[in-house]
Write an enzyme that holds these catalytic residues in place. Structure first.
Site, PDB file in Angstrom:
ATOM      1  N   SER A  67       0.796  -1.226   0.000  1.00  0.00           N
ATOM      2  CA  SER A  67       0.000   0.000   0.000  1.00  0.00           C
ATOM      3  C   SER A  67       0.828   1.275   0.000  1.00  0.00           C
ATOM      4  CB  SER A  67      -0.942  -0.012   1.203  1.00  0.00           C
ATOM      5  OG  SER A  67      -1.619   1.205   1.354  1.00  0.00           O
ATOM      6  N   TYR A 116       5.828 -15.778  -0.358  1.00  0.00           N
ATOM      7  CA  TYR A 116       5.771 -14.747   0.676  1.00  0.00           C
ATOM      8  C   TYR A 116       4.853 -15.215   1.800  1.00  0.00           C
ATOM      9  CZ  TYR A 116       5.231 -10.394   3.190  1.00  0.00           C
ATOM     10  OH  TYR A 116       5.242  -9.451   4.197  1.00  0.00           O
ATOM     11  N   ASP A 207       8.063  -1.834  10.817  1.00  0.00           N
ATOM     12  CA  ASP A 207       7.599  -3.080  11.410  1.00  0.00           C
ATOM     13  C   ASP A 207       8.279  -3.485  12.714  1.00  0.00           C
ATOM     14  OD1 ASP A 207       6.803  -2.808   8.801  1.00  0.00           O
ATOM     15  OD2 ASP A 207       7.166  -4.869   8.233  1.00  0.00           O
ATOM     16  N   GLU A 485      17.186  -1.159  -0.155  1.00  0.00           N
ATOM     17  CA  GLU A 485      15.994  -1.036   0.684  1.00  0.00           C
ATOM     18  C   GLU A 485      16.272  -0.094   1.857  1.00  0.00           C
ATOM     19  OE1 GLU A 485      12.895  -4.030   3.063  1.00  0.00           O
ATOM     20  OE2 GLU A 485      14.706  -4.835   2.107  1.00  0.00           O
TER      21      GLU A 485
END
Length: 549
Positions: A67, A116, A207, A485
Site C-alpha cells: 500500500s 511470501y 515493522d 531497501e
C-alpha cells in the site's frame, strides 16, 4: 527503443507539486552525466518491478503490491509516466474494502503461495473479511498501512492535469480516498482522542521498531512451527526481525483475522506520530482535490487543524524533543484506556454520499479534541519512552507550532539521530538507545522514504540548507547502493534488497526537483502558531502543472 528508454526519453513537461523552492545548483559536465545516469538507473528499477498494473517493492523479497510503497512509487513514477502513476494508485484502490480500509497488501494470483508469508491463505480476506466488506475478486491482507495515498494522488494529478482530467482520475479516486480517511478517523480512533490507531506493527510501516517492544511484550507468540518465514530465503537473518518478534506478529494478525477484522479488540493498539502526520498531510491534499473537483475543502482543512492539535496534545513530549507513540493498552490516563471507539453513524454508507466530510453531517460533529492549539495533555503514562524516526516525521505537517519545529530540528541534528554529523540519512531509531542495531530491520538502519519525508518537512519549514544536504545524501546513497531497501546509518552500506521500488522512485523525485526549482510561494499564517508565513508547503501552488493554477 526499449520501454525504459521510452520512459526516460519522454519526461513529463509539466511542473510538479510538492516542490518547495530551492536554489539552482550549477552543474558541471560530469555532474550532469552522473545525474542522467541516476535518472536512467532509477527508471530501470521501476520498469523491472512493474507488473502491468502496479509496481512491486522488490521482485524477490516483496513480490506483491504494498500500500504505502505504491503511494511513494507513484510519486516518482509521475516524472516518467503520469498514466502509469495513476494506474498504480487505481489498482491499489480497486482492492479497497467496503468499510473504507485500504489493505496493506494486494496479492498477485500468479505468485506462488510459498513465495511470501503471510500469504493469501493466511489472511483469508474473502471469508474472514466478509463482514467488513472485503472484495471477492481479489485477495488482500486485512490490515492497513500509513495513509500517503491522497497526497500521492494530488501530486500525480499535478504532473499532468490534462491527462488526469481526460481520464476522470480525481473524480474516481476522491470518493475512495474519502472513505479511507473516514475509516481511519472513526473506526480507528480507539483512544477517543481524535487520532488514528494502528493495531499491528506492520500497519505503521516501521515493522520492527523498538517502539513496539513494550506493547508486543504482552502478546503470546504463535508457535514457530505454525509458520514458515519466506523472508529469510532472501535476506540475512541478522538483518530481519527475530523469530520471537515474528511469532508475535503472526499471533496479532491471526487474532485480528479470527475476529473478522473487527476493530477495537486487539491486544496491540498504538497512536503513532508518523501515521497521524501523514493522515494530516493527506487530509490537506484531499482538500485540494475537492477544490479541483469544484467542491469546498474548508471542512478538511478544519479537520487537519484539529488532528494537528490532537497530535501535539497527545503525542508531543517536550523533554524528549520529539513525538512519542502512545500505547493505548498500557495507558492509565483517564481518557485513553478502554475508551470505546467512536463509530461513524454514516457507515456503511456510499463512498461519495451525504456523509462525505465536505457535504455536511460529519463536519458538525465533535472531533474528540477539546484542547487548544499547542496545549499539552497533562496525562502521559501511555507514552512509550523510545526515540524512533516516527517521532520526527511530523515535520511534514505545515501547521506545527514553531517551537515544536525548532525542537524537532534540534533532535534531528542532535546526538540521538546526528543527521549531518555522524549520519547522512536519519537512522530509524535512537543511536544511543539500548536496542539500536545499525543493520536490523527498523531498529537503526536509515530508510529512504523517511529521509524523503524529513527533507520535505525541513523545506516546508524554511530549513533550506539542511533540506538540500539531506536531498543530496539521499541521491548519493541511492545511487551508490543500487537503490537499496535501507542502509547502515553510519557507513551507508546497503542492507536488505537492492533495486527497491520506493528508493528508486523517491530518488527520481528528488533528482527531478533539484533540476527544476520553482519560485517561492508564500502561505498564510498558520492557525496553529501565528508564525510568519513560510515559502513552502507539502503541496503548495509552486507547481506549474498544465493550464490550471
Amino acid at each position: 527503443m526499449d520501454r525504459t528508454a521510452q520512459l526516460t526519453d519522454r519526461p513529463t513537461k509539466h511542473g510538479i507539486a510538492y516542490d518547495p523552492a530551492a536554489a539552482p545548483t550549477p552543474e558541471a559536465t560530469g555532474t550532469a552525466m552522473a545525474t542522467a545516469s541516476l535518472h536512467v538507473r532509477a527508471a530501470e528499477v521501476l520498469e523491472a518491478n512493474w507488473t502491468g498494473g502496479s509496481t512491486v517493492p522488490s521482485r524477490n523479497l516483496y513480490p506483491h503490491q504494498w500500500s504505502w510503497d505504491s503511494a511513494f512509487i507513484a510519486i516518482g513514477l509521475r516524472h516518467l509516466s503520469p498514466l502509469r502513476a495513476q494506474t498504480e494508485l487505481e489498482t491499489l484502490l480497486a482492492a479497497q474494502w467496503a468499510d473504507g480500509r485500504v489493505p496493506h497488501i494486494v496479492f498477485n494470483p500468479s505468485v506462488p503461495l510459498d513465495a511470501y508469508f503471510p500469504s493469501p491463505d493466511f489472511w483469508r480476506s474473502a471469508t474472514a473479511g466478509r463482514a467488513a466488506g472485503a472484495p471477492r475478486t481479489v485477495q488482500t491482507s486485512g490490515i492497513v498501512q500509513p495513509p500517503v495515498h491522497a497526497l500521492a494522488a494530488w501530486l500525480v494529478h499535478r504532473a499532468d492535469p490534462g491527462l488526469s482530467l481526460a481520464r476522470g482520475f480525481l473524480a474516481r479516486v476522491y470518493p475512495r480516498l474519502a472513505a479511507w480517511h473516514r475509516y481511519l478517523l472513526h473506526r480507528r480512533d480507539l483512544g477517543g482522542g481524535g487520532l488514528a490507531s494502528v493495531v499491528h506493527p506492520w500497519e505503521q510501516g516501521m515493522d520492527n521498531s523498538p517502539c513496539w517492544d513494550a506493547p508486543l511484550a504482552r502478546v503470546t507468540p504463535a508457535p514457530a512451527r505454525s509458520f514458515r518465514r519466506a523472508d529469510l530465503d532472501h535476506g540475512a537473518a541478522e538483518d530481519r526481525p527475530t523469530d520471537l518478534d515474528y511469532g508475535r506478529y503472526v499471533r496479532l494478525a491471526a487474532d485480528y483475522r479470527d475476529a473478522g477484522y473487527a476493530d477495537g479488540e486487539s491486544q496491540f493498539a498504538v497512536e503513532d506520530p508518523a501515521f497521524n502526520a501523514l493522515l494530516i498531510v493527506s487530509e490537506l491534499a484531499l482538500a485540494r482535490i475537492a477544490e479541483e473537483l469544484g467542491a469546498t475543502g474548508s471542512a478538511r482543512r478544519t479537520r487537519a487543524e484539529r488532528l494537528t492539535a490532537a497530535l501535539v496534545a497527545r503525542l508531543w513530549d517536550e523533554e524528549s524533543g520529539l513525538f512519542l507513540c502512545r500505547d493505548l493498552r498500557g495507558d492509565t490516563s483517564p481518557t485513553a484506556p478502554g475508551t470505546p471507539a467512536r463509530r461513524d453513524p454514516c457507515d456503511p454508507g456510499p463512498r461519495d454520499g451525504p456523509c462525505d466530510p465536505d457535504t455536511g453531517p460529519r463536519d458538525t460533529r465533535d472531533a474528540g479534541v477539546a484542547l487548544g492549539p499547542g496545549t499539552r495533555d497533562p496525562a502521559t503514562p501511555g507514552l512509550i519512552p523510545e526515540r524512533g524516526v516516527s517521532g520526527l516525521v511530523p515535520l511534514v505537517v505545515p501547521g506545527l507550532p514553531r517551537d515544536i519545529v525548532d525542537a524537532l530540528v534540534r533532535s534531528l541534528r542532535g546526538p540521538h539521530f546526528s543527521v549531518g554529523d555522524r549520519t547522512r540519512l536519519a537512522p530509524s531509531y535512537d543511536l544511543l538507545g539500548e536496542a539500536f542495531d545499525p543493520h536490523r530491520y527498523w531498529r537503526g538502519p536509515a530508510w529512504f522514504n523517511t529521509s524523503w519525508l524529513l527533507e520535505r518537512g525541513l523545506r516546508t519549514h524554511g530549513e533550506r540548507e539542511r533540506a538540500d544536504a539531506l536531498r543530496e545524501a539521499v541521491l548519493d546513497l541511492a545511487g551508490s547502493t543500487g537503490f537499496a531497501e535501507y542502509v547502515d546509518p553510519y557507513t551507508g552500506e546497503a542492507c536488505g534488497a537492492t533495486g527497491f521500488g520506493w528508493t528508486a522512485a523517491l530518488a527520481l523525485d528528488l533528482l527531478h526537483r533539484r533540476l527544476t526549482p520553482h519560485e517561492p510561494q508564500e502561505l498564510g499564517k498558520s492557525p496553529q502558531n501565528g508564525a510568519p508565513p513560510t515559502d513552502t508547503a507539502p503541496f503548495d501552488r509552486s507547481d506549474r502543472g498544465g493550464d490550471r493554477g
